[in-house]
Design a protein around this motif. Structure first.
Motif, PDB file in Angstrom:
ATOM      1  N   PRO A   1       0.787  -1.238   0.000  1.00 35.12           N
ATOM      2  CA  PRO A   1       0.000   0.000   0.000  1.00 35.12           C
ATOM      3  C   PRO A   1       0.815   1.280   0.000  1.00 35.12           C
ATOM      4  CG  PRO A   1      -0.152  -1.122   2.115  1.00 35.12           C
ATOM      5  CD  PRO A   1       0.574  -2.048   1.203  1.00 35.12           C
ATOM      6  N   HIS A   2       2.111   1.193   0.376  1.00 34.97           N
ATOM      7  CA  HIS A   2       2.923   2.412   0.422  1.00 34.97           C
ATOM      8  C   HIS A   2       3.560   2.719  -0.929  1.00 34.97           C
ATOM      9  CE1 HIS A   2       5.514  -0.960   1.097  1.00 34.97           C
ATOM     10  NE2 HIS A   2       6.614  -0.233   1.171  1.00 34.97           N
TER      11      HIS A   2
ATOM     12  N   HIS B   1      -2.013   5.021  -5.726  1.00 38.38           N
ATOM     13  CA  HIS B   1      -1.729   4.033  -4.693  1.00 38.38           C
ATOM     14  C   HIS B   1      -2.894   3.045  -4.651  1.00 38.38           C
ATOM     15  CE1 HIS B   1       1.381   6.871  -3.290  1.00 38.38           C
ATOM     16  NE2 HIS B   1       1.915   5.794  -2.742  1.00 38.38           N
TER      17      HIS B   1
ATOM     18  N   SER C   1      -4.890   2.131  -2.448  1.00 42.64           N
ATOM     19  CA  SER C   1      -6.103   2.585  -1.765  1.00 42.64           C
ATOM     20  C   SER C   1      -6.980   3.428  -2.686  1.00 42.64           C
ATOM     21  CB  SER C   1      -5.725   3.388  -0.519  1.00 42.64           C
ATOM     22  OG  SER C   1      -4.915   4.485  -0.888  1.00 42.64           O
TER      23      SER C   1
ATOM     24  N   GLN D   1       6.665   0.625   6.155  1.00 42.55           N
ATOM     25  CA  GLN D   1       5.269   0.701   6.593  1.00 42.55           C
ATOM     26  C   GLN D   1       5.147   0.671   8.102  1.00 42.55           C
ATOM     27  OE1 GLN D   1       2.132  -1.294   4.225  1.00 42.55           O
ATOM     28  NE2 GLN D   1       3.863  -2.462   3.457  1.00 42.55           N
TER      29      GLN D   1
ATOM     30  N   VAL E   1       0.531   7.476   2.724  1.00 44.79           N
ATOM     31  CA  VAL E   1       0.415   7.016   1.336  1.00 44.79           C
ATOM     32  C   VAL E   1      -0.620   7.837   0.587  1.00 44.79           C
ATOM     33  CG1 VAL E   1       1.163   4.679   1.747  1.00 44.79           C
ATOM     34  CG2 VAL E   1      -1.251   5.228   1.980  1.00 44.79           C
TER      35      VAL E   1
END
Ligand code: ATP
Ligand code: MG
Lengths: 258, 215
Positions: free
Chosen positions: A103-104, A146, A148, B139, B215
């Protein structure tokens, strides 16, 4: 696809703690063929799939990719060195039910990461190839997003692109559409169909019987850790002989009729 | 009556003392971060004795008050022939104590990551070193930032305890000042303002980092 892999699975056994999850499983997969794995929940489909790239470590038997044993130096012998195992995994793509994107990182970053860290490509070249892979799954315009900020179907296509960018010769899919809203299933299945027609060897755990019927070259049915039967789709899905397959398909049809 | 002049004039000497508060907190947390990384690695290790050591470390340091740890550090080390300056004892104790909390913060953050992300990295053939440096740690660190800032703020406040080994930090300095000026209200209010200022800055830094790494 010239370099498509074959897979031979011989008398494979695997325990999760005390639980005997795979019992003497045998299965042959020819290069360029699509095999669908079906069966009730808990029958060992995911476990079998994860043994093929040794994410789950089988204890006995043999799994060979293009004739080369994975996980062990010889049958029943020592584990293969980690570096050797990683090398084999490079050419085996895997797609998970929960996508498992990072996710990053952006979509592009997710796809380029393996090219840089595993294949050792410079960033620019990795990104160029990542772009191509994303284009192939129809996501050229979402590269900078990203995870998300992508729909489930888009996320799963990024995950497929991430695997494809590594230029695998074998693709493993573990219920790739089970976490998706019904209207998003089609876009993922379409990408998989294209891959199948291009001649990729594919092993697909799925509850999409339509996909199994139309795309698979063979369907394998598992129950309680045993591979009960493997045959052409028609024989398994439309003329099953084994009562366990009949019972499974009956509950499947009941669940899917309204 | 409340004297604004006394209040304002209290700031200068207190700022002087606040440098110790900051120095001990910042060096303490820096030391804490380094030790915490080792303890956290030990607690996630496959080697059982390392895990036991980490568990022991964490439960002792969280179970014993910082004040007692400080006195132990300061009075015990000379007994075994190590003479430590007060500042070293203070930074050492604060750092060691913080390491217990920080390593638990990190362990929690690492274990909170969905295991599928590591499976996906393993499946494409990534080496453990790359999986840690590229997938897990970035993360986990982002995830742990709010708790880390919280820990740093707690440390700034807890650093007042180091006055017991004779360091004239902010709290101790304001006590002294209050005693000499007979103006406790003004002096303590000024001290409160300085603590608040430091911690507001830290909170802002935390929000900035979180924002930058989000993010
Ligand atoms: N890591 C694990 N630890 C313990 N037991 C496990 C583990 N993974 C799977 N199992 C057990 O092994 C059996 C087979 O699991 P597996 O995930 O392979 O089934 P599946 O056929 O993929 O089922 P589903 O359709 O629900 O995904 C199940 O009973 C499961 O509870
Ligand atoms: Mg499964």
């Amino acid at each position: 696809m010239p370099g498509a892999s074959s897979v031979e699975i011989r008398k494979v056994n695997k325990h999760h703690g005390q639980f005997h999850a795979l019992k003497d499983v045998d299965l042959d997969i020819l290069p360029g063929k699509v095999t669908c794995l079906i069966g009730p929940s808990g029958s060992g489909k995911s476990t079998l799939l994860r043994c093929i790239n040794f994410l789950d470590e089988y204890e006995s038997g043999e799994i060979r990719i293009d004739g080369q044993l994975i996980g062990y130096e010889s049958p029943g012998g020592r584990k293969m060195p980690a570096r050797k195992l990683r090398e084999m995994r490079r050419s085996i793509g895997m797609v998970f039910q929960q996508f498992n994107l990072w996710p990053h990182m952006t979509a592009l970053g997710n796809v380029a990461e393996g090219l840089m860290r595993v294949r050792g490509l410079p960033k620019a070249e990795a990104e160029r190839r990542a772009k191509n892979a994303l284009e192939k799954v129809g996501l050229a315009d979402k590269m900078a997003n990203h995870p998300s900020r992508l729909s489930g179907g888009q996320q799963q296509r990024v995950a497929i692109a991430r695997a494809l960018a590594m230029e695998p010769r074998l693709m493993l899919f573990d219920e790739p559409t089970s976490a998706l809203d019904p209207e998003l299933v089609g876009e993922v299945l379409n990408v998989m169909k294209t891959l199948a027609t291009e001649g990729m060897t594919m092993i697909v755990v799925t509850h999409e019987m339509g996909f199994a019927a139309h795309v698979a070259d063979q369907v394998a049915f598992m129950e309680q850790g045993e591979l009960v039967s493997v045959d052409v789709p028609d024989k398994i899905l439309h003329q099953p002989k084994d009562p366990r397959i009949k019972a499974f398909l009956r509950t499947y049809h009941e669940r899917n009729s309204f | 009556m409340f004297s604004v002049a006394t209040f304002l004039s209290s700031f200068e000497p207190l700022f002087w003392a606040a440098r110790y508060t900051l120095l001990i907190s910042v060096l303490g947390i820096a030391l804490g971060l380094v030790i915490a990384a080792l303890i956290c690695a030990a607690s996630l290790s496959r080697i059982a004795p390392l895990r036991w050591f980490a568990a022991l470390w964490v439960s002792f340091l969280r179970g014993v008050p910082l004040l007692v740890q400080l006195l132990l550090f300061y009075y015990l080390l000379p007994v075994i022939g190590i003479d430590v300056p007060a500042l070293v004892a203070a930074v050492g104790t604060v750092g060691i104590c913080a390491s217990a909390y920080i390593s638990e913060i990190w362990r929690g953050a690492i274990q909170a990551l969905p295991t599928g992300q590591v499976a996906a990295a393993t499946a494409i053939g990534m080496a453990p070193r790359d999986i840690w440096s590229r997938i897990v740690l970035p993360q986990a660190f982002t995830l742990s930032l709010p708790a880390l800032v919280n820990e740093l703020i707690l440390l700034v406040k807890a650093s007042s305890l180091v006055s017991v080994v004779g360091i004239l930090e902010l709290t101790r300095a304001s006590q002294a000042q209050a005693a000499t000026t007979f103006r406790p209200l003004e002096v303590y209010l000024a001290a409160a303002c300085i603590y608040l200022l430091i911690n507001l800055c830290l909170a802002a830094l935390g929000r900035y980092l979180e924002h930058r790494m989000a993010v």
